[in-house]
Design a protein around this motif. Structure first.
Motif, PDB file in Angstrom:
ATOM      1  N   HIS A   1      53.845  40.100  43.840  1.00  0.00           N
ATOM      2  CA  HIS A   1      54.176  40.522  45.205  1.00  0.00           C
ATOM      3  C   HIS A   1      55.150  39.526  45.819  1.00  0.00           C
ATOM      4  O   HIS A   1      55.261  38.382  45.349  1.00  0.00           O
TER       5      HIS A   1
ATOM      6  N   ARG B   1      52.217  33.980  59.684  1.00  0.00           N
ATOM      7  CA  ARG B   1      53.563  34.574  59.687  1.00  0.00           C
ATOM      8  C   ARG B   1      53.435  36.046  59.302  1.00  0.00           C
ATOM      9  O   ARG B   1      52.373  36.502  58.863  1.00  0.00           O
TER      10      ARG B   1
ATOM     11  N   PHE C   1      46.147  43.265  49.691  1.00  0.00           N
ATOM     12  CA  PHE C   1      46.772  44.384  48.968  1.00  0.00           C
ATOM     13  C   PHE C   1      46.874  45.572  49.914  1.00  0.00           C
ATOM     14  O   PHE C   1      45.891  45.922  50.594  1.00  0.00           O
TER      15      PHE C   1
ATOM     16  N   PHE D   1      37.329  40.727  52.509  1.00  0.00           N
ATOM     17  CA  PHE D   1      38.665  41.305  52.304  1.00  0.00           C
ATOM     18  C   PHE D   1      39.355  41.745  53.591  1.00  0.00           C
ATOM     19  O   PHE D   1      40.464  42.268  53.554  1.00  0.00           O
TER      20      PHE D   1
ATOM     21  N   ARG E   1      41.172  49.128  40.188  1.00  0.00           N
ATOM     22  CA  ARG E   1      39.823  48.953  40.737  1.00  0.00           C
ATOM     23  C   ARG E   1      39.812  48.490  42.195  1.00  0.00           C
ATOM     24  O   ARG E   1      38.882  48.795  42.939  1.00  0.00           O
TER      25      ARG E   1
HETATM   26  C1  MCA Z   1      40.170  42.155  43.824  1.00  0.00           C
HETATM   27  N1  MCA Z   1      39.319  43.156  44.113  1.00  0.00           N
HETATM   28  C2  MCA Z   1      39.649  43.662  45.288  1.00  0.00           C
HETATM   29  C3  MCA Z   1      40.757  42.928  45.726  1.00  0.00           C
HETATM   30  N2  MCA Z   1      41.053  41.993  44.791  1.00  0.00           N
HETATM   31  N3  MCA Z   1      39.124  44.674  46.007  1.00  0.00           N
HETATM   32  C4  MCA Z   1      39.701  44.962  47.169  1.00  0.00           C
HETATM   33  N4  MCA Z   1      40.768  44.290  47.659  1.00  0.00           N
HETATM   34  C5  MCA Z   1      41.321  43.271  46.949  1.00  0.00           C
HETATM   35  N5  MCA Z   1      42.372  42.606  47.415  1.00  0.00           N
HETATM   36  C6  MCA Z   1      38.190  43.634  43.352  1.00  0.00           C
HETATM   37  C7  MCA Z   1      38.480  43.806  41.872  1.00  0.00           C
HETATM   38  O1  MCA Z   1      38.935  45.096  41.602  1.00  0.00           O
HETATM   39  C8  MCA Z   1      37.134  43.545  41.262  1.00  0.00           C
HETATM   40  O2  MCA Z   1      36.365  44.700  41.421  1.00  0.00           O
HETATM   41  C9  MCA Z   1      36.539  42.478  42.156  1.00  0.00           C
HETATM   42  O3  MCA Z   1      37.196  42.622  43.415  1.00  0.00           O
HETATM   43  C10 MCA Z   1      36.750  41.084  41.633  1.00  0.00           C
HETATM   44  O4  MCA Z   1      38.080  40.945  41.163  1.00  0.00           O
HETATM   45  P1  MCA Z   1      38.823  39.557  41.128  1.00  0.00           P
HETATM   46  O5  MCA Z   1      40.155  39.705  40.518  1.00  0.00           O
HETATM   47  O6  MCA Z   1      37.889  38.521  40.574  1.00  0.00           O
HETATM   48  O7  MCA Z   1      39.027  39.321  42.646  1.00  0.00           O
HETATM   49  P2  MCA Z   1      39.344  38.030  43.376  1.00  0.00           P
HETATM   50  O8  MCA Z   1      39.874  36.995  42.440  1.00  0.00           O
HETATM   51  O9  MCA Z   1      38.185  37.694  44.194  1.00  0.00           O
HETATM   52  O10 MCA Z   1      40.594  38.487  44.259  1.00  0.00           O
HETATM   53  C11 MCA Z   1      40.562  38.650  45.592  1.00  0.00           C
HETATM   54  C12 MCA Z   1      41.840  38.060  46.183  1.00  0.00           C
HETATM   55  C13 MCA Z   1      43.037  38.766  45.506  1.00  0.00           C
HETATM   56  C14 MCA Z   1      41.903  36.571  45.908  1.00  0.00           C
HETATM   57  C15 MCA Z   1      41.831  38.300  47.661  1.00  0.00           C
HETATM   58  O11 MCA Z   1      42.944  40.159  45.744  1.00  0.00           O
HETATM   59  C16 MCA Z   1      44.351  38.234  45.950  1.00  0.00           C
HETATM   60  O12 MCA Z   1      44.815  37.236  45.419  1.00  0.00           O
HETATM   61  N6  MCA Z   1      44.992  38.883  46.911  1.00  0.00           N
HETATM   62  C17 MCA Z   1      46.305  38.488  47.382  1.00  0.00           C
HETATM   63  C18 MCA Z   1      47.194  39.654  47.462  1.00  0.00           C
HETATM   64  C19 MCA Z   1      48.635  39.309  47.812  1.00  0.00           C
HETATM   65  O13 MCA Z   1      49.207  38.375  47.275  1.00  0.00           O
HETATM   66  N7  MCA Z   1      49.198  40.064  48.695  1.00  0.00           N
HETATM   67  C20 MCA Z   1      50.570  39.912  49.083  1.00  0.00           C
HETATM   68  C21 MCA Z   1      51.166  41.275  49.202  1.00  0.00           C
HETATM   69  P3  MCA Z   1      35.406  45.237  40.275  1.00  0.00           P
HETATM   70  O14 MCA Z   1      34.321  44.194  40.176  1.00  0.00           O
HETATM   71  O15 MCA Z   1      34.950  46.538  40.803  1.00  0.00           O
HETATM   72  O16 MCA Z   1      36.236  45.328  39.060  1.00  0.00           O
HETATM   73  S1  MCA Z   1      51.893  41.587  50.677  1.00  0.00           S
HETATM   74  C22 MCA Z   1      53.333  40.781  50.738  1.00  0.00           C
HETATM   75  O17 MCA Z   1      53.783  40.186  49.800  1.00  0.00           O
HETATM   76  C23 MCA Z   1      53.987  40.809  52.126  1.00  0.00           C
HETATM   77  C24 MCA Z   1      55.439  40.791  52.024  1.00  0.00           C
HETATM   78  C25 MCA Z   1      53.518  39.596  52.942  1.00  0.00           C
HETATM   79  O18 MCA Z   1      53.704  39.608  54.158  1.00  0.00           O
HETATM   80  O19 MCA Z   1      53.018  38.654  52.347  1.00  0.00           O
END
Ligand code: MCA
Length: 509
Positions: free
Chosen positions: A216, A308, A415, A445, A476
């Motif tokens: 991302h 930001r 996400f 989340f 997922r």
């Molecule tokens: C993982 N899971 C989630 C999410 N992430 N469910 C809902 N929302 C999520 N964000 C689920 C998986 O499917 C899995 O489910 C369980 O949670 C555990 O997965 P795991 O990979 O171990 O999760 P985690 O390591 O705890 O990850 C959560 C997290 C990650 C750290 C918040 O999602 C993350 O790094 N998010 C950052 C996203 C990001 O970079 N966004 C920027 C985009 P199951 O057990 O059912 O398999 S936006 C952007 O770039 C704009 C321009 C901006 O302004 O920044």
């Protein structure tokens, strides 16, 4: 010097042996290492017939080679298309058909076979009649190994690019449509990187803690470019793991994260000042930071999180100040080169305090949606302002407060999740009459996916039916975390489902 790689390299070539990516329990990779690795990968991509402007789809685990691959694409003028590693084969197929890449680099899976006929999960033939893509992996060896193909090669030249040439394409969806490839130019990325590096006071002594994914804008561009422009060191964690992050914080000076990172740190009872003795800046974005977390973090650590605001199509748009007040609930001021305005439905600019749609214009604004001219036209005004789809207001000093979104998009852990995509998948399943998907509050989340499902006439539904409907089809993180089987969905007089009513009835705003 319009190729972004030239700009990045100009900042470390005076001292290339400086450490760049430090992965736990491994020797840090220096800037020189990444420079030569990316030159080798560039040679392998050229060998695979990648030409300037060709798309290279990348779905790989986070590792230094993923960064080298990104830099290799920049060097040869290829367009990197990074994909979330959680996407299913069905989701990936859409992106491949749309992007028609010359090369696809996938994370090595035990059962993966790069021979097209033995690759059952993916359709190797792009549907638009172009040549089939070449499939590679980041495995050190084996069939289709990019590192093996790159061994002994080096393509050191950096292709001159115009500011308007496309460097990357990142997919984003809308309320109804299919995902759209937002084309980001070398100029977009460079202008944003330079602005943020200076605005956030990056210097060579900084150590950036990087626990974000690299598919991302946030993790791949904002974080990495800020560090690279100061030839700073990056503690490069494969994912957010609270213990590893706390260990990294002992040495780090800056961390960029989504609000979930801060929720999780605060959930540790003994997390506090002692954890961040070298830290100078915590930055948050990609999702709204709650005032409660903002205040609790300051109380616990003495640090005020800098919030930001940005989006895929624009990179970063606003930021709270490095020096000066960082206000809870505000995403700060427009970046130096960015014009910001808030307009009503007739596109009339509103006064401070009035709430309307946020629009932005500047060198950071993307070049358009890949092969979707109409959607591109609809996204911009003739005067260059981009309609963000976010709702907010400016105060008299020019600070932006966000108040919601024009669409019903859900942001879960940073996400973006589009309810329509989940509803379409559910509605196709046997026994489901109709569905409505909304975001409900989630302590970890921020928001979580909730599905309200009405059985088709004559059918009885169980929760397992709903889970089965999305299994293997949707990543997922998009799967409903709460499922409500209901008789009807609330509708207004026009027959439109009242999602706000569903949210309200279940603790949402
Ligand atoms: C993982 N899971 C989630 C999410 N992430 N469910 C809902 N929302 C999520 N964000 C689920 C998986 O499917 C899995 O489910 C369980 O949670 C555990 O997965 P795991 O990979 O171990 O999760 P985690 O390591 O705890 O990850 C959560 C997290 C990650 C750290 C918040 O999602 C993350 O790094 N998010 C950052 C996203 C990001 O970079 N966004 C920027 C985009 P199951 O057990 O059912 O398999 S936006 C952007 O770039 C704009 C321009 C901006 O302004 O920044």
């Amino acid at each position: 010097m319009a190729n972004l790689y030239d700009l990045l390299r100009s900042r470390f070539e005076g001292d290339p042996e400086r450490p760049f990516l430090a992965v736990p329990e491994a020797e840090p990779r220096s800037y020189a290492d990444l420079d030569s690795r990316s030159a080798a990968f560039a040679a392998a991509l050229v060998e695979s017939a990648v030409e300037p402007g060709d798309r290279v789809v990348v779905q790989v685990d986070k590792c230094p080679d993923a960064v080298a691959l990104y830099l290799a694409c920049l060097r040869i003028g290829a367009v990197i298309v990074p994909l979330n590693v959680a996407y299913t084969a069905e989701e990936v197929r859409y992106y491949l058909d749309d992007a028609t890449p010359r090369v696809v680099v996938v994370r090595p899976e035990p059962e993966f076979d790069p021979e097209p006929e033995r690759r059952p999960e993916f359709n190797p033939e792009p549907e638009r009649g172009s040549e089939p893509s070449t499939w590679l992996t980041l495995d050190e060896e084996g069939h289709g190994s990019l590192p093996e193909l790159a061994a002994g090669r080096s393509h050191t030249a950096v292709l001159p690019r115009d500011t308007d040439d496309i460097a990357a394409m990142l997919y984003t969806s809308g309320t109804t449509g299919r995902p759209k490839g937002a084309m980001l130019t070398h100029g977009n990325l460079a202008s944003n990187a330079l602005a943020l590096n200076s605005l956030w006071g990056f210097g060579p002594q900084d150590v950036l803690l990087h626990a974000l994914p690299v598919f991302h804008v946030h993790g791949l561009f904002v974080a990495l470019h800020c560090a690279m422009l100061s030839a700073a060191k990056v503690i490069f964690l494969p994912r957010f793991d609270t213990r590893a992050v706390r260990r990294g914080l002992r040495e780090a000076t800056v961390m960029m994260g989504v609000p979930t990172f801060y929720n999780r740190l605060l959930a540790e009872p003994d997390f506090g000042r002692g954890d961040c003795t070298a830290m100078r800046l915590f930055i948050s974005g990609s999702a709204p930071l709650s005032e409660t977390v903002f205040r609790a973090f300051t109380e616990r650590t003495g640090h005020t999180i800098l919030e930001r605001y940005g989006m895929t199509e624009a990179g970063m748009i606003t930021s709270n100040p490095l020096r000066g007040d960082r206000k809870a609930g505000s995403v700060g001021f427009a970046l130096p080169d960015v014009d910001l305005r808030v307009v009503d439905e007739a596109s009339k600019e509103l006064e401070p305090g009035e709430v309307g749609e946020v629009e932005a214009r500047g060198p950071n604004l993307f070049a358009g949606y890949w092969q979707m001219e109409e959607k591109t036209r609809a996204a911009f005004h003739a005067n260059g302002f981009f309609r963000t789809g976010d709702i907010g207001s400016l105060d008299s000093e020019g600070r932006l407060q966000l108040a919601g979104r024009a669409s019903d998009m859900i942001i879960s852990g940073g996400f973006n999740i589009y309810p329509k995509e989940i509803e379409l998948c559910l509605d196709e399943a046997p026994g489901i009459g109709e569905s409505a998907v909304v975001g409900l509050p989630d302590a970890d989340f921020g928001e979580q996916v909730a599905a309200f499902v009405v059985p088709a006439p004559g059918h009885a539904l169980q929760e397992t039916d709903i889970r089965r409907a999305v299994e293997g089809r949707l990543a997922r993180f998009k799967h409903p975390k709460q499922i409500f089987i209901v008789d009807t969905l609330p509708r207004n007089a026009m027959g439109k489902v009242q999602k706000a009513a569903l949210r309200k009835a279940h603790g949402g705003g």
